[in-house]
Motif scaffolding. Structure first.
Motif, PDB file in Angstrom:
ATOM      1  N   TYR A 173       0.835  -1.204   0.000  1.00 45.77           N
ATOM      2  CA  TYR A 173       0.000   0.000   0.000  1.00 45.77           C
ATOM      3  C   TYR A 173       0.874   1.260   0.000  1.00 45.77           C
ATOM      4  CZ  TYR A 173      -4.571  -2.231   0.534  1.00 45.77           C
ATOM      5  OH  TYR A 173      -5.731  -2.942   0.307  1.00 45.77           O
ATOM      6  N   HIS A 174       1.965   1.237   0.734  1.00 46.14           N
ATOM      7  CA  HIS A 174       2.868   2.376   0.740  1.00 46.14           C
ATOM      8  C   HIS A 174       3.504   2.552  -0.638  1.00 46.14           C
ATOM      9  CE1 HIS A 174       6.641   4.632   1.561  1.00 46.14           C
ATOM     10  NE2 HIS A 174       5.872   5.275   2.411  1.00 46.14           N
ATOM     11  N   SER A 175       3.925   1.444  -1.263  1.00 45.80           N
ATOM     12  CA  SER A 175       4.520   1.503  -2.600  1.00 45.80           C
ATOM     13  C   SER A 175       3.563   2.118  -3.603  1.00 45.80           C
ATOM     14  CB  SER A 175       4.898   0.099  -3.073  1.00 45.80           C
ATOM     15  OG  SER A 175       5.935  -0.458  -2.302  1.00 45.80           O
ATOM     16  N   PHE A 176       2.322   1.666  -3.575  1.00 47.62           N
ATOM     17  CA  PHE A 176       1.364   2.135  -4.568  1.00 47.62           C
ATOM     18  C   PHE A 176       0.890   3.549  -4.259  1.00 47.62           C
ATOM     19  CE2 PHE A 176       0.127  -2.515  -5.671  1.00 47.62           C
ATOM     20  CZ  PHE A 176       1.369  -2.673  -6.285  1.00 47.62           C
ATOM     21  N   MET A 177       0.863   3.917  -2.988  1.00 46.96           N
ATOM     22  CA  MET A 177       0.570   5.304  -2.632  1.00 46.96           C
ATOM     23  C   MET A 177       1.640   6.232  -3.217  1.00 46.96           C
ATOM     24  SD  MET A 177       0.577   6.962   1.182  1.00 46.96           S
ATOM     25  CE  MET A 177       2.376   6.988   1.213  1.00 46.96           C
ATOM     26  N   GLU A 178       2.897   5.762  -3.204  1.00 46.48           N
ATOM     27  CA  GLU A 178       4.003   6.583  -3.705  1.00 46.48           C
ATOM     28  C   GLU A 178       4.017   6.672  -5.232  1.00 46.48           C
ATOM     29  OE1 GLU A 178       7.293   7.700  -1.493  1.00 46.48           O
ATOM     30  OE2 GLU A 178       5.266   8.270  -0.883  1.00 46.48           O
ATOM     31  N   THR A 179       3.497   5.650  -5.904  1.00 47.23           N
ATOM     32  CA  THR A 179       3.655   5.578  -7.363  1.00 47.23           C
ATOM     33  C   THR A 179       2.353   5.747  -8.143  1.00 47.23           C
ATOM     34  OG1 THR A 179       3.460   3.155  -7.280  1.00 47.23           O
ATOM     35  CG2 THR A 179       5.681   4.069  -7.144  1.00 47.23           C
ATOM     36  N   GLU A 180       1.221   5.858  -7.476  1.00 45.61           N
ATOM     37  CA  GLU A 180      -0.075   5.931  -8.145  1.00 45.61           C
ATOM     38  C   GLU A 180      -0.242   7.240  -8.910  1.00 45.61           C
ATOM     39  OE1 GLU A 180      -3.039   5.205  -9.957  1.00 45.61           O
ATOM     40  OE2 GLU A 180      -2.730   3.592  -8.488  1.00 45.61           O
ATOM     41  N   SER A 181      -0.747   7.135 -10.143  1.00 43.88           N
ATOM     42  CA  SER A 181      -0.953   8.321 -10.985  1.00 43.88           C
ATOM     43  C   SER A 181      -2.337   8.939 -10.821  1.00 43.88           C
ATOM     44  CB  SER A 181      -0.742   7.938 -12.455  1.00 43.88           C
ATOM     45  OG  SER A 181      -1.648   6.903 -12.842  1.00 43.88           O
ATOM     46  N   ASP A 182      -3.285   8.209 -10.274  1.00 51.34           N
ATOM     47  CA  ASP A 182      -4.660   8.687 -10.117  1.00 51.34           C
ATOM     48  C   ASP A 182      -4.850   9.175  -8.677  1.00 51.34           C
ATOM     49  OD1 ASP A 182      -7.453   8.846  -9.570  1.00 51.34           O
ATOM     50  OD2 ASP A 182      -7.893   7.439 -11.187  1.00 51.34           O
ATOM     51  N   PRO A 183      -5.074  10.474  -8.458  1.00 53.11           N
ATOM     52  CA  PRO A 183      -5.185  10.996  -7.085  1.00 53.11           C
ATOM     53  C   PRO A 183      -6.292  10.324  -6.274  1.00 53.11           C
ATOM     54  CG  PRO A 183      -4.958  12.787  -8.652  1.00 53.11           C
ATOM     55  CD  PRO A 183      -5.180  11.545  -9.462  1.00 53.11           C
ATOM     56  N   ARG A 184      -7.409   9.994  -6.913  1.00 54.76           N
ATOM     57  CA  ARG A 184      -8.507   9.359  -6.179  1.00 54.76           C
ATOM     58  C   ARG A 184      -8.113   7.970  -5.686  1.00 54.76           C
ATOM     59  NH1 ARG A 184     -12.916   5.971  -7.286  1.00 54.76           N
ATOM     60  NH2 ARG A 184     -12.268   5.739  -9.461  1.00 54.76           N
ATOM     61  N   ILE A 185      -7.453   7.194  -6.533  1.00 56.73           N
ATOM     62  CA  ILE A 185      -7.029   5.854  -6.142  1.00 56.73           C
ATOM     63  C   ILE A 185      -5.884   5.937  -5.137  1.00 56.73           C
ATOM     64  CG2 ILE A 185      -6.288   3.609  -6.994  1.00 56.73           C
ATOM     65  CD1 ILE A 185      -9.077   4.565  -7.958  1.00 56.73           C
ATOM     66  N   LYS A 186      -5.000   6.900  -5.322  1.00 58.58           N
ATOM     67  CA  LYS A 186      -3.902   7.116  -4.382  1.00 58.58           C
ATOM     68  C   LYS A 186      -4.444   7.320  -2.965  1.00 58.58           C
ATOM     69  CE  LYS A 186      -0.278  10.582  -3.399  1.00 58.58           C
ATOM     70  NZ  LYS A 186       0.984   9.832  -3.522  1.00 58.58           N
ATOM     71  N   ALA A 187      -5.546   8.077  -2.841  1.00 61.34           N
ATOM     72  CA  ALA A 187      -6.136   8.325  -1.523  1.00 61.34           C
ATOM     73  C   ALA A 187      -6.638   7.036  -0.886  1.00 61.34           C
ATOM     74  CB  ALA A 187      -7.274   9.335  -1.652  1.00 61.34           C
TER      75      ALA A 187
END
Length: 424
Positions: A286-300
């Motif tokens: 979850y930390h990895s994908f929070m750091e690399t996610e391009s979609d702000p909504r999904i990042k949240a």
């Protein structure tokens, strides 16, 4: 940490982490208290991604995290079945319910208008680029070889399903993978059928393995297990005979892959140690994908779930201290490794195609020559002909004049032909 509103639909306020690139130790951070983690229907009712506009790697991250959550849930259920301590069972049940809510929120991000085959191709893109990244990053040579071996088979599965997709849905898989992952032949699927004993690997030593190696093994095992389960369930839903048969064949190979990867995990790990590793791995991803996610909504959503997993990890660590008599710090890294990253692995895969396409397995090792057990299995399962993975190419060629493949650099996928092209 500061507070910010989640950018998801109806989701609550939660802590956010600052300092991208800084070492992050999950044990140093407090998460959301467990009794504050239950979400209502409005909060769980996430809007799915738009299949025509979403980053393909956003979809890959969603599929990956669904596999991770399903593994966490099933592990907790298995632990519950052998655990006599009612207080421990209560804690497992409380956390497991939240994991189920997380799984629902994650998997429901997938769009309902995508067909099973479109989702299948996305699953295989995950298998190629997640396993490819792990293989590149794995420090242990034996574990690295296990990932390199497996990724060439998933690569060919992607190719076979892409041919099936154009045949029965009259669309090209290029739209799904968006050129990030090539679709060309890998190790031929009919050659993936091996005697069960030759799918077992030597496990890492839990006392010596690098912490990141344990996370890699758990991640790829979970992803492949998800694919195996998916094919077991969706394969017979097709009316087209060739689709039913291809899912049946590749579904059996996924059984081999799960055996291959789960064998890498040291069976000497205690249940408490495994519980901590599962929760730590969820924090890592979850930390990895929070750091690399391009979609702000999904990042949240990744960030919200990370905050939940920090509390799940704390509970697991307390249980390990109480029942295993050890500090979790003795088995965990002092900080998370570099983020797991979805990115193209084209040249890496091309290198494996040129050097490892003729590998098979013998016992827990790898050989280039077909051996007696391999040949016997090939005769038993493929000897009568009508191999679905070959038939799908034959039918595609009969329908369109050639097979479907996506070579994104314009070079021939066959290494020998590629060298000839370069010389010319």
């Amino acid at each position: 940490m500061t507070e910010k509103p989640c950018a998801g639909k109806g989701l609550p306020t939660f802590p956010t982490f600052g300092g991208q690139g800084m070492a992050f130790n999950p044990l140093d951070h407090k998460g959301i208290p467990l009794d504050k983690q239950v979400r209502n229907w409005q909060e769980l009712n996430v809007d799915p991604i738009d299949p025509d506009r979403a980053d393909p790697y956003t979809r890959c991250r969603i599929i990956t995290m669904n596999g991770i959550e399903v593994e966490a849930i099933m592990f907790s259920h298995h632990f519950n079945r052998i655990c006599p301590d009612m207080e421990v069972k209560r804690r497992l049940a409380e956390v497991r319910y939240i994991e189920q809510q997380q799984q629902k929120a994650v998997n429901w991000l997938l769009p309902g208008q995508s067909s099973v085959l479109e989702t299948t191709i996305a699953y295989e893109q995950v298998a190629v680029d997640l396993t490819g990244w792990v293989a590149r990053m794995e420090p242990d040579p034996y574990l690295k070889q296990a990932y390199e071996f497996g990724v060439l088979e998933d690569f060919d599965h992607l190719y076979r399903y892409a041919n099936l997709y154009e045949m029965i849905e009259h669309r090209k898989a290029e739209k799904i993978v968006d050129g990030l992952t090539e679709i060309i032949p890998g190790r031929p699927t009919p050659l993936h059928h091996r005697a069960p004993v030759d799918n077992l690997r030597e496990p890492y030593d839990r006392t010596k393995a690098a912490p990141v190696s344990k996370l890699h093994a758990l991640t790829i095992m979970s992803a492949e297990q998800q694919t195996m389960n998916f094919y077991m369930n969706v394969g017979p839903l097709y009316m087209e005979p060739i689709a039913r048969r291809l899912y049946q064949e590749i579904g059996l190979i996924e059984e081999e892959h799960v055996t291959h990867y789960e064998s890498l995990v040291d069976p000497g790990e205690t249940w408490w140690e495994r519980l901590v590793n599962h929760e730590y791995n969820e924090c890592y991803l979850y930390h990895s994908f929070m750091e690399t996610e391009s979609d702000p909504r999904i990042k949240a959503i990744w960030e919200l779930h990370l905050n939940m997993e920090l509390e799940h990890l704390r509970i697991a660590c307390d249980l390990m201290r109480e029942h295993d008599g050890r500090d979790p710090e003795s088995i965990l890294a002092p900080a998370l490794p570099e983020p797991v990253t979805f990115e193209p692995n084209k040249q890496f895969i091309r290198g494996l195609l040129a050097t490892q396409i003729d590998l098979t397995t013998l016992g827990t090792g790898y050989v280039r020559e077909a051996h007696e057990r391999f040949e016997r299995m090939q005769e038993q399962i493929n000897g009568a002909g009508h191999v679905p993975s070959d038939e799908v190419l034959e039918q595609h060629t009969a329908q369109f004049g050639s097979d479907y493949r996506l070579s994104t650099d314009g070079r021939h996928p066959d290494p020998a032909q590629r060298r000839q092209d370069e010389q010319e």
